[in-house]
Design an enzyme around this catalytic site. Sequence first.
Site, PDB file in Angstrom:
ATOM      1  N   LYS A 277     -35.890   4.139 -56.939  1.00 34.20           N
ATOM      2  CA  LYS A 277     -36.630   2.948 -56.726  1.00 34.20           C
ATOM      3  C   LYS A 277     -37.952   3.376 -56.423  1.00 34.20           C
ATOM      4  O   LYS A 277     -38.500   4.377 -55.961  1.00 34.20           O
ATOM      5  CB  LYS A 277     -36.091   2.133 -55.495  1.00 34.20           C
ATOM      6  CG  LYS A 277     -36.318   2.939 -54.285  1.00 34.20           C
ATOM      7  CD  LYS A 277     -35.467   2.004 -53.044  1.00 34.20           C
ATOM      8  CE  LYS A 277     -35.786   2.585 -51.634  1.00 34.20           C
ATOM      9  NZ  LYS A 277     -35.673   4.021 -51.329  1.00 34.20           N
TER      10      LYS A 277
ATOM     11  N   ARG B 298     -40.879   2.124 -53.557  1.00 29.98           N
ATOM     12  CA  ARG B 298     -41.165   1.148 -52.416  1.00 29.98           C
ATOM     13  C   ARG B 298     -42.824   0.955 -52.321  1.00 29.98           C
ATOM     14  O   ARG B 298     -43.569   1.912 -51.922  1.00 29.98           O
ATOM     15  CB  ARG B 298     -40.884   1.648 -50.995  1.00 29.98           C
ATOM     16  CG  ARG B 298     -41.055   0.948 -49.797  1.00 29.98           C
ATOM     17  CD  ARG B 298     -40.636   1.993 -48.682  1.00 29.98           C
ATOM     18  NE  ARG B 298     -39.360   2.427 -48.693  1.00 29.98           N
ATOM     19  CZ  ARG B 298     -38.268   1.648 -47.993  1.00 29.98           C
ATOM     20  NH1 ARG B 298     -38.320   0.437 -47.694  1.00 29.98           N
ATOM     21  NH2 ARG B 298     -37.193   2.194 -48.036  1.00 29.98           N
TER      22      ARG B 298
ATOM     23  N   ASP C 253     -25.583   5.367 -47.144  1.00 27.45           N
ATOM     24  CA  ASP C 253     -26.921   5.733 -46.588  1.00 27.45           C
ATOM     25  C   ASP C 253     -26.625   6.104 -45.102  1.00 27.45           C
ATOM     26  O   ASP C 253     -25.615   5.960 -44.618  1.00 27.45           O
ATOM     27  CB  ASP C 253     -27.944   4.489 -46.653  1.00 27.45           C
ATOM     28  CG  ASP C 253     -29.178   4.761 -46.887  1.00 27.45           C
ATOM     29  OD1 ASP C 253     -29.624   5.789 -46.737  1.00 27.45           O
ATOM     30  OD2 ASP C 253     -29.976   3.712 -47.167  1.00 27.45           O
TER      31      ASP C 253
ATOM     32  N   ASP D 131     -31.977  -0.857 -41.883  1.00 27.84           N
ATOM     33  CA  ASP D 131     -32.690  -1.308 -40.696  1.00 27.84           C
ATOM     34  C   ASP D 131     -32.715  -2.867 -41.430  1.00 27.84           C
ATOM     35  O   ASP D 131     -32.027  -3.900 -40.955  1.00 27.84           O
ATOM     36  CB  ASP D 131     -34.127  -0.930 -40.978  1.00 27.84           C
ATOM     37  CG  ASP D 131     -35.094  -1.339 -39.801  1.00 27.84           C
ATOM     38  OD1 ASP D 131     -34.694  -2.528 -39.274  1.00 27.84           O
ATOM     39  OD2 ASP D 131     -36.124  -0.931 -39.402  1.00 27.84           O
TER      40      ASP D 131
END
Length: 318
Positions: free
Chosen positions: A199, A201, A225, A229
């Site tokens: 990915k 970010r 993971d 958050d």
Amino acid sequence: MDIRGKDIKIFSANSNPKVSAEIAKHLGLPLGKCEVKTFSDGEIAVTLTESVRGSDVFVVQSTCSPVNNNLMELLIMIDALKRASAGRITAVIPYFGYARQDRKAKARDPISAKLVADLITTAGADRILTMDLHASQIQGFFNIPVDHLLGVPLLAPYFKSKFEGTHSDIVVVSPDLGSVTRARNFAERIDAPIAIIDKRRPKANVSEVMNIIGDIDGKTAILVDDMVDTAGTICNAAKALMEKGAKEIYACATHGVLSGPALERIDESPIKEFVFLDTIPIPVNEHTSKIVSLSVAEVFAEAIDRIFGNQPVSPLFV
């Protein structure tokens, strides 16, 4: 040389009293007597109401939300114990806050994880016991011993039992490149292949899924993971897996920070069940029906017992 204290005492501040009580129960001990209060202006006051002179003291405190209050409670309690002549002080930090600020990502950034490590050491801690630091190199930020427990040995058996007999349909998925080692360790424990989500970010707390490396078509995927958050990354990952043909999505993480819209995102995501360890108390409301919490008390209690007995903690890492 025996450097332990004359006896063992477990103290708790206010961040996670349930885990502290369970750790003490596993050790067959009462929690140490103390008061941790806040004055009307926000200052924290700690009062020890029993002697700790010469004792091997373990202070249990996650530096989770409210992060700064919980950090100050830990620092002030360590200082109180040091001034009360505790024999040895171990800061037991199931979740270590500020761990994401472990390097200078851009010019003039602070390295807050190093600052917090220095504060804890300066306050008077003699060693650290923690679990799944966001960046394992943070162990090197301390000039005192750090025992670093892992969450995977607690999470993997739950899923191995849940999917017993159907391992051929399981694939373990790393939500980003940084979690590949963790996912591989998890996959080895349940005898499953792994896949990786690549990915990009664009900015903090915003992630964009780019590509999936591995075969997930028709499979039950388990996302692994270290912490969640705002849950944007892992929920986007779950949607991408479904679009690529995954049959079911499960997820697990050691630390459930769950700030902002996290609970709503999990509730609306295709994730069928989300398993966390209770290093951070999980907020209970209408959005937590998918969440399962597993206890860390037993493994922390065993680590504390080994530290007190000057025995190796490394068997708990494997």
